[in-house]
Design a protein around this motif. Structure first.
Motif, mmCIF file in Angstrom:
data_model
loop_
_atom_site.group_PDB
_atom_site.id
_atom_site.type_symbol
_atom_site.label_atom_id
_atom_site.label_comp_id
_atom_site.label_asym_id
_atom_site.label_seq_id
_atom_site.Cartn_x
_atom_site.Cartn_y
_atom_site.Cartn_z
ATOM 1 N N ALA A 45 92.956 67.481 8.525
ATOM 2 C CA ALA A 45 92.297 66.277 9.039
ATOM 3 C C ALA A 45 90.781 66.428 8.965
ATOM 4 C CB ALA A 45 92.743 66.014 10.478
ATOM 5 N N LEU A 46 90.275 67.576 9.412
ATOM 6 C CA LEU A 46 88.838 67.808 9.363
ATOM 7 C C LEU A 46 88.342 67.888 7.920
ATOM 8 C CD1 LEU A 46 86.168 68.365 10.741
ATOM 9 C CD2 LEU A 46 86.838 70.768 10.963
ATOM 10 N N ASP A 47 89.130 68.472 7.043
ATOM 11 C CA ASP A 47 88.747 68.560 5.641
ATOM 12 C C ASP A 47 88.603 67.163 5.026
ATOM 13 O OD1 ASP A 47 88.389 70.058 3.098
ATOM 14 O OD2 ASP A 47 90.245 69.045 2.561
ATOM 15 N N LEU A 48 89.528 66.257 5.336
ATOM 16 C CA LEU A 48 89.440 64.888 4.815
ATOM 17 C C LEU A 48 88.194 64.176 5.339
ATOM 18 C CD1 LEU A 48 93.170 63.731 5.061
ATOM 19 C CD2 LEU A 48 91.893 64.255 2.979
ATOM 20 N N ILE A 49 87.907 64.373 6.620
ATOM 21 C CA ILE A 49 86.719 63.740 7.208
ATOM 22 C C ILE A 49 85.450 64.277 6.546
ATOM 23 C CG2 ILE A 49 85.369 63.543 9.331
ATOM 24 C CD1 ILE A 49 88.154 63.676 10.799
ATOM 25 N N ALA A 50 85.410 65.588 6.321
ATOM 26 C CA ALA A 50 84.241 66.176 5.658
ATOM 27 C C ALA A 50 84.089 65.642 4.236
ATOM 28 C CB ALA A 50 84.369 67.700 5.652
ATOM 29 N N ARG A 51 85.201 65.479 3.535
ATOM 30 C CA ARG A 51 85.145 64.929 2.182
ATOM 31 C C ARG A 51 84.606 63.499 2.195
ATOM 32 N NH1 ARG A 51 88.360 67.703 -1.724
ATOM 33 N NH2 ARG A 51 89.572 69.416 -0.802
ATOM 34 N N LEU A 52 84.990 62.736 3.226
ATOM 35 C CA LEU A 52 84.571 61.336 3.309
ATOM 36 C C LEU A 52 83.107 61.193 3.687
ATOM 37 C CD1 LEU A 52 85.354 58.274 3.396
ATOM 38 C CD2 LEU A 52 85.814 58.611 5.833
ATOM 39 N N LEU A 53 82.639 61.999 4.639
ATOM 40 C CA LEU A 53 81.362 61.714 5.278
ATOM 41 C C LEU A 53 80.222 62.653 4.881
ATOM 42 C CD1 LEU A 53 82.675 60.976 8.887
ATOM 43 C CD2 LEU A 53 82.016 59.325 7.129
ATOM 44 N N LEU A 54 80.527 63.802 4.278
ATOM 45 C CA LEU A 54 79.470 64.778 4.053
ATOM 46 C C LEU A 54 79.115 64.909 2.574
ATOM 47 C CD1 LEU A 54 80.537 67.720 6.405
ATOM 48 C CD2 LEU A 54 78.875 65.905 6.859
ATOM 49 N N TRP A 101 87.569 52.682 8.110
ATOM 50 C CA TRP A 101 87.565 53.948 7.369
ATOM 51 C C TRP A 101 88.958 54.349 6.885
ATOM 52 C CZ3 TRP A 101 84.021 57.243 11.056
ATOM 53 C CH2 TRP A 101 82.690 56.819 10.883
ATOM 54 N N ILE A 102 89.980 53.624 7.315
ATOM 55 C CA ILE A 102 91.355 54.029 7.032
ATOM 56 C C ILE A 102 91.630 54.122 5.530
ATOM 57 C CG2 ILE A 102 93.755 53.242 7.139
ATOM 58 C CD1 ILE A 102 92.976 54.612 9.655
ATOM 59 N N ASP A 103 91.318 53.065 4.795
ATOM 60 C CA ASP A 103 91.667 53.044 3.377
ATOM 61 C C ASP A 103 91.009 54.183 2.610
ATOM 62 O OD1 ASP A 103 93.329 50.893 3.634
ATOM 63 O OD2 ASP A 103 91.882 49.400 2.926
ATOM 64 N N ARG A 104 89.743 54.471 2.916
ATOM 65 C CA ARG A 104 89.057 55.533 2.194
ATOM 66 C C ARG A 104 89.639 56.907 2.521
ATOM 67 N NH1 ARG A 104 82.878 54.768 3.343
ATOM 68 N NH2 ARG A 104 83.635 53.754 5.234
ATOM 69 N N LEU A 105 90.016 57.104 3.781
ATOM 70 C CA LEU A 105 90.642 58.375 4.147
ATOM 71 C C LEU A 105 92.016 58.514 3.511
ATOM 72 C CD1 LEU A 105 89.630 58.675 7.900
ATOM 73 C CD2 LEU A 105 89.114 60.344 6.118
ATOM 74 N N VAL A 106 92.778 57.436 3.466
ATOM 75 C CA VAL A 106 94.098 57.486 2.835
ATOM 76 C C VAL A 106 93.962 57.789 1.346
ATOM 77 C CG1 VAL A 106 96.095 56.097 2.167
ATOM 78 C CG2 VAL A 106 95.291 56.065 4.528
ATOM 79 N N ASP A 107 92.982 57.181 0.691
ATOM 80 C CA ASP A 107 92.765 57.472 -0.724
ATOM 81 C C ASP A 107 92.458 58.954 -0.941
ATOM 82 O OD1 ASP A 107 93.215 54.856 -1.401
ATOM 83 O OD2 ASP A 107 91.092 54.328 -1.666
ATOM 84 N N LEU A 108 91.639 59.538 -0.077
ATOM 85 C CA LEU A 108 91.338 60.963 -0.190
ATOM 86 C C LEU A 108 92.575 61.820 0.060
ATOM 87 C CD1 LEU A 108 87.871 61.152 1.587
ATOM 88 C CD2 LEU A 108 88.350 61.829 -0.780
#
Length: 478
Positions: A198-207, A345-352
Motif C-alpha cells: 500500500a505504501l509502495d503504491l502511494i509513493a509511486r503515485l505521489l513522489l 485518487w482511486i483510479d490512478r492508484l488502481v492503475d498502478l
C-alpha cells in the motif's frame, strides 16, 4: 514378482499397505539417491538405476521408486529424459565447511532486524521481531475460514480479483472505518497484498526522486528502507510521548517543503506512544498550511484498548491517506492490506496496482473476510489485548532488573522501547545476543539521526521465555 492370487469367497484379506509407511519408503529411496550424489558416487550427468532395478535393490515397489524420483526431479536434484531415464542434474555444489549460522558480519542497517528474524531457525528467540508468536494467533478461526472457502465458490480459490479488491471485504472494512469515525465508502478502499505494498503504491503515485518525506525519529525501519528505494529525501522529526515534536515538525515543513508525512499515530512503532488529540489537530493544521499530505499507518489500531484520535477521522480522508493490514492480528502468512483514500485518487492508484502486480490476492482477501464475518475476531482481540498487557508488565519488570529503563509504558500493543545503562551500545549487545540465537532490535535501525544507540525495541509477546533475559544479561556484560 507374481501377482497375488484372488482369495476364495469368504476368506479375509490381509490389511492393505499403510500409507504412512509408503511415505517413509519414498523418503528413504530419495535420501539414498541424495547421499549417492553428495558422496560423488553419482556425478552430474550420470544415469540413475532403472526404476525396476532400483526397486529390486531397495526391496520396494516400482511405484515407490517412481514417486521418489518425481520428488527429486521437483527438487532439481535429477532430471527426466523421456524414453531414456533419469539423470543427475547440473553441476554439484562445491563442498564447504563454513558454519551455517547467523550473519554476524552484516551491517546493522534498517533491514538488519528483518533479515535476522526471517532467516532465523525455528529455535531462535526473536524478542526483536515485529509480530506475534504463531501460538497467539487465531489458528482455529483461520482453519474454519479455510474450510468454508474450500466448500465455497471456486472463483475464490482460482480466479483473479476485481481491480479494487474483494468487494465483501471492502464493504466490511468501510463499516469498521465508520465505527472509528473515518468516512470511507467501499469504493474509496483499495485492497493490496500488504501495508508495505500500500505504501509502495502511494509513493509511486505521489513522489518523484528527490522529494522530501517527513518521518518520525525513531520510526519503523522499513519506512526508511522503502522511501530510500523510491529515492526520496527522508527527513526525521523527533518523536515525543505525545507525537511529533511540534516545533521541529513546523520547522521541517518550512525548510524542506515535504510532499508527505508518514507516521504511526497510534501505538507507534517502535516506541508504543500514541499521538494526543491536541498534537493531532496541530499536525493537521501545519500540514495544510504547507500543502503536505499525511500517510497514517494504522497497523496497530486493533491493539488499542480504546480508540485514540485518528488523523484520518479528524481530516475526513481529505489530506490524510490511511493504510493498514491484518498481518499483526490474524496471520503474517495472509498478505492482505488496504488503502483508504479520497475518491479522486482511486483510479490512478488502481492503475498502478494493475501495472505493478495485476491485482491483489483474492484467496487472502476471502479468508480475511471469512474470519471477520464469523464473529470471533472481536473476542480474539479482547483476549489478545489482555494477554499483551500481562506480557508488557512482566517484560518491563524483567528489563528493570537488568538495568534497562522503558521510555514509557504504552497503553497497549506489542512494543516496549527501553534504554540500556550508560556506556552500552545496543548494536554491539544485539550482535553478541545473535551469537547465542537471540535476535534483538537495536535502536539506531529505527533512528534517522542515529540518536538511539542505547535503545532496544522489545516485542513483549516474544519475551515470555526467560532465556531472552539470560542471554541479554550476558550480552550486556560483553
Amino acid at each position: 514378482m507374481r501377482a497375488a492370487p484372488d482369495l476364495a469367497p469368504g476368506t479375509s484379506r490381509a490389511p492393505g499397505p499403510d500409507p504412512a509407511q509408503d511415505l517413509t519408503r519414498v523418503a528413504a529411496v530419495a535420501a539414498a539417491i541424495r547421499e549417492r550424489i553428495a558422496a560423488r558416487a553419482l556425478v552430474p550427468g550420470a544415469r540413475l538405476p532403472s526404476v525396476r532395478g532400483f526397486a529390486a535393490a531397495m526391496r520396494v515397489s516400482k511405484s515407490t521408486v517412481v514417486e521418489a524420483y518425481d520428488r527429486l526431479v521437483a527438487e532439481g536434484a535429477i532430471v527426466s529424459r523421456p524414453g531414456s531415464g533419469f539423470y543427475v542434474a547440473g553441476a554439484t555444489r562445491p563442498l564447504t565447511l563454513a558454519a551455517i549460522g547467523p550473519r554476524l558480519d552484516r551491517a546493522v542497517d534498517p533491514l538488519w532486524v528483518t533479515r535476522q528474524t526471517l532467516e532465523a531457525a525455528p529455535d531462535v528467540l526473536k524478542p526483536g521481531c515485529g509480530w506475534l508468536p504463531p501460538s497467539w494467533m487465531p489458528d482455529a478461526g483461520l482453519r474454519r475460514g479455510l474450510r468454508a472457502l474450500a466448500r465455497g465458490e471456486a472463483a475464490d480459490l482460482l480466479d483473479y480479483d476485481e481491480p479494487l479488491g474483494h468487494a465483501p471485504l471492502r464493504a466490511r472494512l468501510a463499516r469498521r472505518l465508520g465505527e472509528q469515525g473515518i468516512p470511507a465508502e467501499p469504493g474509496q478502499i483499495i485492497l493490496t497484498d500488504s501495508a508495505t505494498q500500500a505504501l509502495d503504491l502511494i509513493a509511486r503515485l505521489l513522489l518523484e526522486p528527490g522529494d522530501a518525506v517527513l518521518v518520525d525519529d525513531p520510526c519503523y525501519f522499513n519506512f526508511r528502507a522503502l522511501l530510500q528505494a523510491h529515492r526520496a529525501r527522508v527527513v526525521g522529526v523527533p518523536w515525543t510521548t505525545a507525537g511529533p515534536d511540534l516545533d521541529a515538525f513546523a520547522a521541517a515543513l518550512a525548510a524542506h517543503r515535504p510532499r508527505l508525512y508518514l507516521t504511526n499515530s497510534a501505538l507507534q512503532n517502535p516506541t508504543g506512544a500514541t499521538m494526543s488529540a491536541a498534537t493531532a489537530h496541530r499536525v493537521l493544521r501545519l500540514a495544510a498550511a504547507h500543502d503536505a499530505l499525511i500517510v497514517e499507518d494504522a497497523l496497530f489500531d486493533d491493539f488499542e484498548p480504546a480508540p485514540s484520535p485518528r488523523l484520518a477521522a479528524l481530516d475526513g480522508l481529505d489530506r490524510v491517506i490511511r493504510i493498514g493490514s491484518f498481518s499483526k492480528t490474524l496471520s503474517a502468512a495472509i498478505r492482505c492490506g488496504h488503502i483508504a483514500v479520497r475518491p479522486d485518487w482511486i483510479d490512478r492508484l488502481v492503475d498502478l496496482k494493475l501495472a505493478t502486480s495485476f491485482g491483489s490476492g483474492r484467496l487472502s482477501a476471502s479468508l480475511v473476510h471469512a474470519v471477520l464475518a464469523d464473529g470471533h475476531y472481536r473476542r480474539h482481540l479482547d483476549a489478545l489485548r489482555a494477554r499483551l498487557a500481562d506480557a508488557m508488565g512482566l517484560t518491563a519488570q524483567r528489563l528493570g532488573a537488568l538495568g534497562l529503563v522503558p521510555w514509557l509504558m504504552p497503553r497497549g500493543g506489542l512494543f516496549l522501547w527501553a534504554a540500556l545503562p550508560e556506556g552500552l551500545d545496543a548494536a554491539a549487545v544485539a550482535r553478541r545476543a545473535l551469537a547465542e540465537d537471540v535476535v534483538l532490535a537495536p535502536g539506531n535501525v529505527f533512528s534517522l539521526s542515529q540518536s538511539a544507540g542505547r535503545h532496544l525495541r522489545f516485542n513483549v509477546a516474544q519475551c515470555t521465555d526467560p532465556r531472552v533475559f539470560a542471554v541479554l544479561a550476558r550480552a550486556m556484560e560483553g
